[in-house]
Motif scaffolding. Structure first.
Motif, short mmCIF file in Angstrom:
data_model
loop_
_atom_site.label_atom_id
_atom_site.label_comp_id
_atom_site.label_asym_id
_atom_site.label_seq_id
_atom_site.Cartn_x
_atom_site.Cartn_y
_atom_site.Cartn_z
N LYS A 178 0.80 -1.22 0.00
CA LYS A 178 0.00 0.00 0.00
C LYS A 178 0.84 1.27 0.00
O LYS A 178 0.45 2.28 -0.59
CB LYS A 178 -0.93 0.02 1.23
N HIS A 179 2.00 1.25 0.68
CA HIS A 179 2.67 2.51 0.98
C HIS A 179 4.13 2.62 0.54
O HIS A 179 4.64 3.74 0.44
CB HIS A 179 2.63 2.77 2.50
N ALA A 180 4.82 1.52 0.34
CA ALA A 180 6.28 1.58 0.22
C ALA A 180 6.75 1.85 -1.21
O ALA A 180 6.15 1.39 -2.19
CB ALA A 180 6.91 0.29 0.72
N ASP A 181 7.85 2.58 -1.28
CA ASP A 181 8.62 2.70 -2.51
C ASP A 181 9.80 1.73 -2.49
O ASP A 181 10.33 1.37 -3.54
CB ASP A 181 9.16 4.12 -2.66
N ILE A 182 10.21 1.33 -1.28
CA ILE A 182 11.33 0.40 -1.08
C ILE A 182 10.90 -0.59 -0.01
O ILE A 182 10.35 -0.20 1.02
CB ILE A 182 12.61 1.13 -0.64
N TRP A 183 11.16 -1.87 -0.23
CA TRP A 183 10.93 -2.89 0.80
C TRP A 183 12.27 -3.48 1.20
O TRP A 183 13.02 -3.96 0.35
CB TRP A 183 10.00 -3.99 0.30
N HIS A 184 12.57 -3.44 2.51
CA HIS A 184 13.83 -3.98 3.02
C HIS A 184 13.56 -5.20 3.88
O HIS A 184 12.70 -5.18 4.76
CB HIS A 184 14.55 -2.93 3.86
N SER A 185 14.36 -6.25 3.64
CA SER A 185 14.29 -7.44 4.48
C SER A 185 15.66 -8.08 4.55
O SER A 185 16.62 -7.62 3.93
CB SER A 185 13.27 -8.44 3.91
N ALA A 200 3.12 -9.60 -4.21
CA ALA A 200 2.32 -9.42 -5.42
C ALA A 200 0.84 -9.67 -5.15
O ALA A 200 -0.03 -8.95 -5.68
CB ALA A 200 2.84 -10.34 -6.52
N GLN A 201 0.53 -10.67 -4.33
CA GLN A 201 -0.86 -10.94 -3.97
C GLN A 201 -1.47 -9.77 -3.21
O GLN A 201 -2.61 -9.37 -3.46
CB GLN A 201 -0.94 -12.22 -3.15
N HIS A 202 -0.69 -9.21 -2.28
CA HIS A 202 -1.18 -8.03 -1.55
C HIS A 202 -1.38 -6.86 -2.52
O HIS A 202 -2.33 -6.08 -2.36
CB HIS A 202 -0.20 -7.64 -0.45
N GLY A 203 -0.48 -6.72 -3.48
CA GLY A 203 -0.63 -5.66 -4.46
C GLY A 203 -1.95 -5.78 -5.23
O GLY A 203 -2.65 -4.79 -5.44
N GLY A 207 -4.90 -3.07 -5.16
CA GLY A 207 -4.98 -2.38 -6.43
C GLY A 207 -3.72 -1.65 -6.83
O GLY A 207 -3.78 -0.58 -7.45
N ARG A 208 -2.57 -2.23 -6.53
CA ARG A 208 -1.30 -1.59 -6.89
C ARG A 208 -0.38 -2.57 -7.57
O ARG A 208 -0.23 -3.72 -7.12
CB ARG A 208 -0.62 -1.03 -5.64
N ASP A 209 0.29 -2.12 -8.63
CA ASP A 209 1.33 -2.90 -9.28
C ASP A 209 2.60 -2.75 -8.45
O ASP A 209 3.22 -1.68 -8.42
CB ASP A 209 1.56 -2.40 -10.69
#
Length: 264
Positions: A178-185, A200-203, A207-209
């Motif tokens: 919903k909110h991130a431009d970068i995902w860190h793990s 991708a499923q959450h996207g 409703g977000r690519d």
């Protein structure tokens, strides 16, 4: 996976076991060396070594680094949402964005997470709650932060990039979608592949690519061969950790050369 964004190398300057003067000098050296991003972390006590050793606060240091530097991006890996009101976080981020801009575009990355280090909470008087309540609080804060950015005067110099750290598959990755431009793990390759599928499923659900989200990982204990495999699966931001008092970063030149080869 085809990755069309450049590879970037970050260094997390752990604000522990060193004087501020030393941290300031190392930041200058790393910018001169060609590092892309300087992170610190948002804690009040050391995470390694002497638990009562030297330690400095994150946001005030980031403001100083914003003034000191001219090229590198800066941020926390990661801010603890629990320690500051959401609207205050937005205003602090906007201010550092302007400090770092120096007449151009700001260089601040809003890295954030739900918090986990119980000693910080206990000694500074914050309610620790549960892992679930802390991630829920982050979920409530992010829309407020984004809304406050839209109403501040002056506005941020750019759309401040949001980095979310963490790998929780039900709640955290939904916030990333919903909110991130970068995902860190800190995912290894099989874990990364699984979590990217869940992201991708959450996207799809929100409703977000999510293909536009930059994928970030820590590589302090990994080899360049490991990083190459991660890059082939979409990772483009690689962070090396550095702690005081000496802030030695073995192999930094090799990491930068590897980056340059991929980006050429």
């Amino acid at each position: 996976m085809t990755v069309d964004r450049p590879v970037r190398i970050a260094v997390q300057l752990q604000p522990q076991h060193a004087t501020y003067e030393r941290i300031r000098d190392v930041a200058a050296e790393l910018e001169d060396a060609g590092v892309d991003i300087l992170f610190n972390w948002d804690h009040f006590f050391p995470l390694y070594g002497d638990p009562d050793g030297l330690h400095f606060e994150s946001w005030t240091m980031l403001a100083a680094l914003a003034e000191q530097t001219s090229r590198v991006e800066i941020g926390a890996l990661v801010n603890c949402n629990s320690y500051r009101n959401a609207h205050l976080q937005a205003d602090m981020a906007r201010t550092i964005d302007h400090i770092s801009a120096k007449g151009g575009t700001g260089r601040f990355i809003f890295g954030t997470g739900s918090g986990w280090f119980e000693r910080d909470y206990d000694e500074y008087g914050y309610p620790f709650g549960t892992a679930g309540s802390r991630i829920d609080a982050l979920g409530e804060a992010l829309p407020a932060i984004e809304d406050r950015w839209s109403r501040l005067n002056p506005a941020p110099t750019r759309r401040i990039p949001v980095l979310i750290g963490g790998g929780g598959e039900r709640k955290t990755l939904r916030l990333v979608a919903k909110h991130a431009d970068i995902w860190h793990s800190f995912s290894d390759l099989p874990t990364l592949e699984r979590k990217l599928g869940i992201l991708a499923q959450h996207g799809e659900a929100v409703g977000r690519d999510v293909s536009g989200i930059e994928i970030s990982t820590e590589v302090g204990k990994r080899t360049i061969a490991d990083a190459t495999a991660l890059h082939e699966h979409g990772v483009t931001l690689f962070t090396l950790g550095a702690g005081g008092p000496d802030y030695a970063i073995p192999g930094l030149d090799e990491w930068l050369s590897w980056r340059d080869g991929l980006n050429s």
